[in-house]
Design a protein around this motif. Sequence first.
Motif, PDB file in Angstrom:
ATOM      1  N   MET A  82      16.521  10.332  16.598  1.00 35.66           N
ATOM      2  CA  MET A  82      17.524  10.868  15.684  1.00 35.66           C
ATOM      3  C   MET A  82      17.139  10.501  14.262  1.00 35.66           C
ATOM      4  O   MET A  82      17.103   9.320  13.909  1.00 35.66           O
ATOM      5  CB  MET A  82      18.904  10.316  16.033  1.00 35.66           C
ATOM      6  N   LEU A  85      20.240  10.894   9.870  1.00 39.18           N
ATOM      7  CA  LEU A  85      21.568  10.738  10.473  1.00 39.18           C
ATOM      8  C   LEU A  85      22.672  10.896   9.441  1.00 39.18           C
ATOM      9  O   LEU A  85      22.517  10.519   8.266  1.00 39.18           O
ATOM     10  CB  LEU A  85      21.677   9.392  11.165  1.00 39.18           C
ATOM     11  N   ASP A  89      27.483  12.177  12.900  1.00 37.54           N
ATOM     12  CA  ASP A  89      26.755  11.877  14.133  1.00 37.54           C
ATOM     13  C   ASP A  89      27.318  10.648  14.843  1.00 37.54           C
ATOM     14  O   ASP A  89      26.874  10.324  15.953  1.00 37.54           O
ATOM     15  CB  ASP A  89      25.273  11.642  13.828  1.00 37.54           C
TER      16      ASP A  89
END
Length: 125
Positions: A82, A85, A89
């Motif tokens: 990921m 971010l 999120d």
Amino acid sequence: VQLQASGGGLVQAGGSLRLSCVASGRTFRDWDMAWFRQAPGKEREFAAAIRWSGGTTVYADSVKGRFTISRDGPKNIIYLQMNSLKPDDTAVYYCATTPRVAYSALVALSSYDYWGQGTLVTVSC
């Protein structure tokens, strides 16, 4: 079948995290794997999925271009990298698996038979 998710934590907006999910209990060669997430007060939603055999992937529009799902076949691990971010999120992230389903069904929560315990990702402003 057991799934063990890890890798969550607190990160600043713009930062990165990598989640891991160790799968055990059988051979997953013809199964599908996915990450879902559930933000506080919201329903669980699809994030990304991958076919164990062949590696075909699919992503939710909200994470496309920022998240990458991958697998390590010999170790029976799936990852969710990921990047970039955002506070939106922030959620508990769950890994899930099921015997192969139709491609269109990969995004559906109801398609998955087995779930991990979840790992919390918190993105601060």
